[in-house]
Write a protein that holds these residues in place. Structure first.
Motif, PDB file in Angstrom:
ATOM      1  N   LEU A 168     -21.401  22.059 -12.370  1.00  0.00           N
ATOM      2  CA  LEU A 168     -22.398  22.689 -11.496  1.00  0.00           C
ATOM      3  C   LEU A 168     -21.720  23.553 -10.431  1.00  0.00           C
ATOM      4  O   LEU A 168     -22.205  24.639 -10.084  1.00  0.00           O
ATOM      5  CB  LEU A 168     -23.255  21.607 -10.830  1.00  0.00           C
ATOM      6  N   LYS A 169     -20.599  23.063  -9.925  1.00  0.00           N
ATOM      7  CA  LYS A 169     -19.827  23.833  -8.936  1.00  0.00           C
ATOM      8  C   LYS A 169     -19.420  25.197  -9.497  1.00  0.00           C
ATOM      9  O   LYS A 169     -19.555  26.219  -8.829  1.00  0.00           O
ATOM     10  CB  LYS A 169     -18.570  23.045  -8.556  1.00  0.00           C
ATOM     11  N   LYS A 170     -18.954  25.174 -10.749  1.00  0.00           N
ATOM     12  CA  LYS A 170     -18.501  26.427 -11.365  1.00  0.00           C
ATOM     13  C   LYS A 170     -19.666  27.408 -11.526  1.00  0.00           C
ATOM     14  O   LYS A 170     -19.522  28.609 -11.283  1.00  0.00           O
ATOM     15  CB  LYS A 170     -17.835  26.142 -12.711  1.00  0.00           C
ATOM     16  N   VAL A 171     -20.813  26.878 -11.935  1.00  0.00           N
ATOM     17  CA  VAL A 171     -22.017  27.719 -12.034  1.00  0.00           C
ATOM     18  C   VAL A 171     -22.327  28.343 -10.673  1.00  0.00           C
ATOM     19  O   VAL A 171     -22.663  29.530 -10.572  1.00  0.00           O
ATOM     20  CB  VAL A 171     -23.219  26.877 -12.525  1.00  0.00           C
ATOM     21  N   GLY A 172     -22.190  27.549  -9.616  1.00  0.00           N
ATOM     22  CA  GLY A 172     -22.467  28.041  -8.265  1.00  0.00           C
ATOM     23  C   GLY A 172     -21.482  29.111  -7.827  1.00  0.00           C
ATOM     24  O   GLY A 172     -21.859  30.097  -7.188  1.00  0.00           O
ATOM     25  N   LEU A 173     -20.203  28.923  -8.171  1.00  0.00           N
ATOM     26  CA  LEU A 173     -19.185  29.902  -7.774  1.00  0.00           C
ATOM     27  C   LEU A 173     -19.417  31.248  -8.445  1.00  0.00           C
ATOM     28  O   LEU A 173     -19.183  32.302  -7.854  1.00  0.00           O
ATOM     29  CB  LEU A 173     -17.781  29.363  -8.091  1.00  0.00           C
ATOM     30  N   GLY A 183     -16.693  16.305  -7.693  1.00  0.00           N
ATOM     31  CA  GLY A 183     -16.070  16.649  -8.969  1.00  0.00           C
ATOM     32  C   GLY A 183     -14.644  16.126  -9.060  1.00  0.00           C
ATOM     33  O   GLY A 183     -14.242  15.561 -10.090  1.00  0.00           O
ATOM     34  N   GLU A 184     -13.884  16.280  -7.995  1.00  0.00           N
ATOM     35  CA  GLU A 184     -12.484  15.819  -8.012  1.00  0.00           C
ATOM     36  C   GLU A 184     -12.409  14.297  -8.065  1.00  0.00           C
ATOM     37  O   GLU A 184     -11.581  13.718  -8.777  1.00  0.00           O
ATOM     38  CB  GLU A 184     -11.722  16.332  -6.779  1.00  0.00           C
ATOM     39  N   ILE A 185     -13.286  13.643  -7.287  1.00  0.00           N
ATOM     40  CA  ILE A 185     -13.312  12.179  -7.324  1.00  0.00           C
ATOM     41  C   ILE A 185     -13.688  11.696  -8.721  1.00  0.00           C
ATOM     42  O   ILE A 185     -13.168  10.694  -9.209  1.00  0.00           O
ATOM     43  CB  ILE A 185     -14.287  11.639  -6.256  1.00  0.00           C
ATOM     44  N   GLY A 186     -14.585  12.429  -9.356  1.00  0.00           N
ATOM     45  CA  GLY A 186     -14.971  12.076 -10.713  1.00  0.00           C
ATOM     46  C   GLY A 186     -13.804  12.154 -11.681  1.00  0.00           C
ATOM     47  O   GLY A 186     -13.672  11.297 -12.562  1.00  0.00           O
ATOM     48  N   GLU A 187     -12.966  13.169 -11.528  1.00  0.00           N
ATOM     49  CA  GLU A 187     -11.798  13.271 -12.417  1.00  0.00           C
ATOM     50  C   GLU A 187     -10.852  12.095 -12.193  1.00  0.00           C
ATOM     51  O   GLU A 187     -10.305  11.520 -13.138  1.00  0.00           O
ATOM     52  CB  GLU A 187     -11.062  14.598 -12.188  1.00  0.00           C
ATOM     53  N   PHE A 188     -10.672  11.739 -10.916  1.00  0.00           N
ATOM     54  CA  PHE A 188      -9.854  10.564 -10.588  1.00  0.00           C
ATOM     55  C   PHE A 188     -10.462   9.310 -11.229  1.00  0.00           C
ATOM     56  O   PHE A 188      -9.756   8.521 -11.868  1.00  0.00           O
ATOM     57  CB  PHE A 188      -9.784  10.423  -9.062  1.00  0.00           C
ATOM     58  N   ALA A 189     -11.780   9.147 -11.060  1.00  0.00           N
ATOM     59  CA  ALA A 189     -12.476   7.952 -11.574  1.00  0.00           C
ATOM     60  C   ALA A 189     -12.370   7.873 -13.091  1.00  0.00           C
ATOM     61  O   ALA A 189     -12.144   6.803 -13.662  1.00  0.00           O
ATOM     62  CB  ALA A 189     -13.944   7.976 -11.140  1.00  0.00           C
ATOM     63  N   ASP A 190     -12.539   9.010 -13.743  1.00  0.00           N
ATOM     64  CA  ASP A 190     -12.526   9.030 -15.199  1.00  0.00           C
ATOM     65  C   ASP A 190     -11.164   8.591 -15.749  1.00  0.00           C
ATOM     66  O   ASP A 190     -11.086   7.801 -16.702  1.00  0.00           O
ATOM     67  CB  ASP A 190     -12.855  10.447 -15.684  1.00  0.00           C
ATOM     68  N   GLN A 239     -30.063  26.455  -9.040  1.00  0.00           N
ATOM     69  CA  GLN A 239     -28.739  25.874  -8.778  1.00  0.00           C
ATOM     70  C   GLN A 239     -28.703  25.211  -7.399  1.00  0.00           C
ATOM     71  O   GLN A 239     -28.152  24.122  -7.243  1.00  0.00           O
ATOM     72  CB  GLN A 239     -27.671  26.982  -8.896  1.00  0.00           C
ATOM     73  N   ASP A 240     -29.301  25.848  -6.406  1.00  0.00           N
ATOM     74  CA  ASP A 240     -29.350  25.253  -5.061  1.00  0.00           C
ATOM     75  C   ASP A 240     -30.048  23.891  -5.093  1.00  0.00           C
ATOM     76  O   ASP A 240     -29.602  22.943  -4.458  1.00  0.00           O
ATOM     77  CB  ASP A 240     -30.094  26.176  -4.079  1.00  0.00           C
ATOM     78  N   GLN A 241     -31.145  23.811  -5.830  1.00  0.00           N
ATOM     79  CA  GLN A 241     -31.873  22.537  -5.863  1.00  0.00           C
ATOM     80  C   GLN A 241     -31.093  21.465  -6.629  1.00  0.00           C
ATOM     81  O   GLN A 241     -31.099  20.295  -6.253  1.00  0.00           O
ATOM     82  CB  GLN A 241     -33.272  22.722  -6.455  1.00  0.00           C
ATOM     83  N   LEU A 242     -30.416  21.876  -7.701  1.00  0.00           N
ATOM     84  CA  LEU A 242     -29.553  20.924  -8.422  1.00  0.00           C
ATOM     85  C   LEU A 242     -28.488  20.360  -7.476  1.00  0.00           C
ATOM     86  O   LEU A 242     -28.215  19.154  -7.474  1.00  0.00           O
ATOM     87  CB  LEU A 242     -28.895  21.606  -9.628  1.00  0.00           C
ATOM     88  N   MET A 243     -27.892  21.242  -6.666  1.00  0.00           N
ATOM     89  CA  MET A 243     -26.908  20.811  -5.665  1.00  0.00           C
ATOM     90  C   MET A 243     -27.533  19.766  -4.733  1.00  0.00           C
ATOM     91  O   MET A 243     -26.954  18.711  -4.485  1.00  0.00           O
ATOM     92  CB  MET A 243     -26.465  22.002  -4.800  1.00  0.00           C
ATOM     93  N   ARG A 244     -28.717  20.074  -4.227  1.00  0.00           N
ATOM     94  CA  ARG A 244     -29.354  19.163  -3.258  1.00  0.00           C
ATOM     95  C   ARG A 244     -29.668  17.817  -3.900  1.00  0.00           C
ATOM     96  O   ARG A 244     -29.459  16.773  -3.291  1.00  0.00           O
ATOM     97  CB  ARG A 244     -30.654  19.794  -2.736  1.00  0.00           C
ATOM     98  N   ASP A 245     -30.175  17.844  -5.124  1.00  0.00           N
ATOM     99  CA  ASP A 245     -30.514  16.567  -5.758  1.00  0.00           C
ATOM    100  C   ASP A 245     -29.260  15.804  -6.164  1.00  0.00           C
ATOM    101  O   ASP A 245     -29.249  14.566  -6.133  1.00  0.00           O
ATOM    102  CB  ASP A 245     -31.453  16.800  -6.955  1.00  0.00           C
TER     103      ASP A 245
END
Lengths: 117, 117, 117, 117
Positions: free
Chosen positions: B51-56, D42-49, A30-36
Motif C-alpha cells: 500500500l505504501k508503494k501505491v501511495g508513493l 511494513g518494515e516491522i512486518g518484514e522483521f516479523a515474517d 488509497q488515503d482511506q485504505l491508509m486510515r483503516d
C-alpha cells in the motif's frame, strides 16, 4: 450467519455513520485504505499490549498483571475490532473476503501439503 | 458460507499440518498466541508495504511502483492471510469470532449512535 | 549523547529489572525476540490509535477527539517507547543499531539516488 | 556518533529526495504521519515474517527455513529500517527523539523501581 452477510451489516452501519468505503478516485481510495490500516494497527496494538502483560505475569517474578483467563474476554473483543477493520479494507478494495479467504486456503492446501500427516 | 464453518475448515487443516490451536496450559497457550500474533503482523506488514508503494506512486514525482488497480489482487490476498491468523488467534482463545464480531457491532451501534444520519 | 551510549543505558536498566537480553540458546533468544516484538507492536498500536483519532477529527464532521497539537506530546512518548523496544531487539540480535542504521543509510543513498534533486 | 546527528543526516537525505517532513497545516502533517506509520508497519512486518520462519524451524518438525544465525543480519537491517521511519515520525511531530527517549527512560526508572534487584 453467512460471512458475506456479516460484512454487509458492518459496511451498512459504517455508511450511515459517515465512515466511507466507496470513492471517486484512487487518491481518495488509497488515503482511506491508509486510515483503516492505521485503525487496524491500533486494534492489533491493544491486543499485543494485553497479551504482553499476560506473558510478563508468566515469566517475570513479581510482575503484576492479568492471567490469560482474566484477559481472554478483552483479547477476543480486540480480535473482533481487527475483523471489522478487515471487512472495511476488503470492501474498499472491492474484494469479496469470503471468496478471497477460501481461495487462499486452497493455495495453502498445496503449499503445506508436505506437512500433512 | 457460514462464517463459523469457514473458520472450522481452516483450523482442521492447521491441525493436520501440525500448527496447533489447543494446549495443556497457559504458558503454551500464551506462547502460541505470541507466535500467531507475530504471523499476523507479518501479513499486515506485507499489506502495508504494498500500500505504501501505491501511495508513493501517487505522491512522489518519478517514483516507480504499482497502481492501486495493479496492486489490489495481491492486497486482497494479504487480507485473506490476516483473516486466517485471526481465525487461529480466536480459536486458541476459545472464542467464537462470529459471535464476538456480532457482539462488538452491537457495542459500536451504541457508541457511534451520535454519528448516525 | 552518543547513540550507542543511550542504548547501553537502557539495556543496563533492563538487566537490573530482570528483562533479559542475553540467552543460552536460540530457542530462548527467539522467544524473547517474539516477546519484545509483541511489546513493540503494542507501542506502535498506541501511536496508531491516537493518530487515528486526530485524523477522524480532521475528516469526520461531529467526531470528538484531540487536535494534532494536543496529541503530539503523547505521540512523541509512544515513539520513545518504540525506540526502547528497538534497542532491546537489536541487542538480543547482537547488533549494533548505530552501525546498522548508518549502513542502511548508505544502501538507501544508492537506492534513492535517482530521486535526488 | 551523536543520536541527534544521525537523525539529522537521515532527514537531510529525505528532504533532498522529496520525502517531506515539514508541512503547512495539520491535515498535511497528519497525512504524512499516516504514510510514515504505514511504512514503519511494513518494515516491522518484514522483521516479523522472518522471525516467524526462524521460530517455525525451531518448533515444527520438517518445516524448512533459516536458522536464527542465518536470519540475524537481515533482521538487523529491518530494525535499521524501523529506526529510520521512527526518525521521520519524530521529526514530523517536531520532537527531539534523543530527548524524548531519555525522558521516557526516567519515567520507566520510577515505574519499574519495584523490579530492581
Amino acid at each position: 450467519m453467512q460471512f458475506s452477510e456479516i460484512i454487509k451489516k458492518q459496511i451498512d452501519a459504517d455508511t450511515r455513520r459517515g465512515f466511507p468505503t466507496s470513492f471517486e478516485n484512487d487518491r481518495e481510495r488509497q488515503d482511506q485504505l491508509m486510515r483503516d490500516l492505521v485503525g487496524l494497527v491500533g486494534e492489533i496494538g491493544e491486543f499485543a499490549d494485553l497479551l504482553k502483560k499476560v506473558g510478563l505475569v508468566l515469566s517475570t517474578p513479581g510482575y503484576s498483571g492479568p492471567s490469560l483467563a482474566e484477559a481472554a474476554p478483552q483479547l477476543r473483543l480486540e480480535l473482533a475490532d481487527v475483523a471489522i477493520y478487515l471487512f472495511r479494507l476488503s470492501t474498499i478494495l472491492e474484494g469479496d473476503l469470503e471468496n478471497d479467504v477460501l481461495q487462499k486456503m486452497k493455495i495453502n492446501d498445496k503449499r503445506y501439503q508436505y506437512l500433512e500427516r
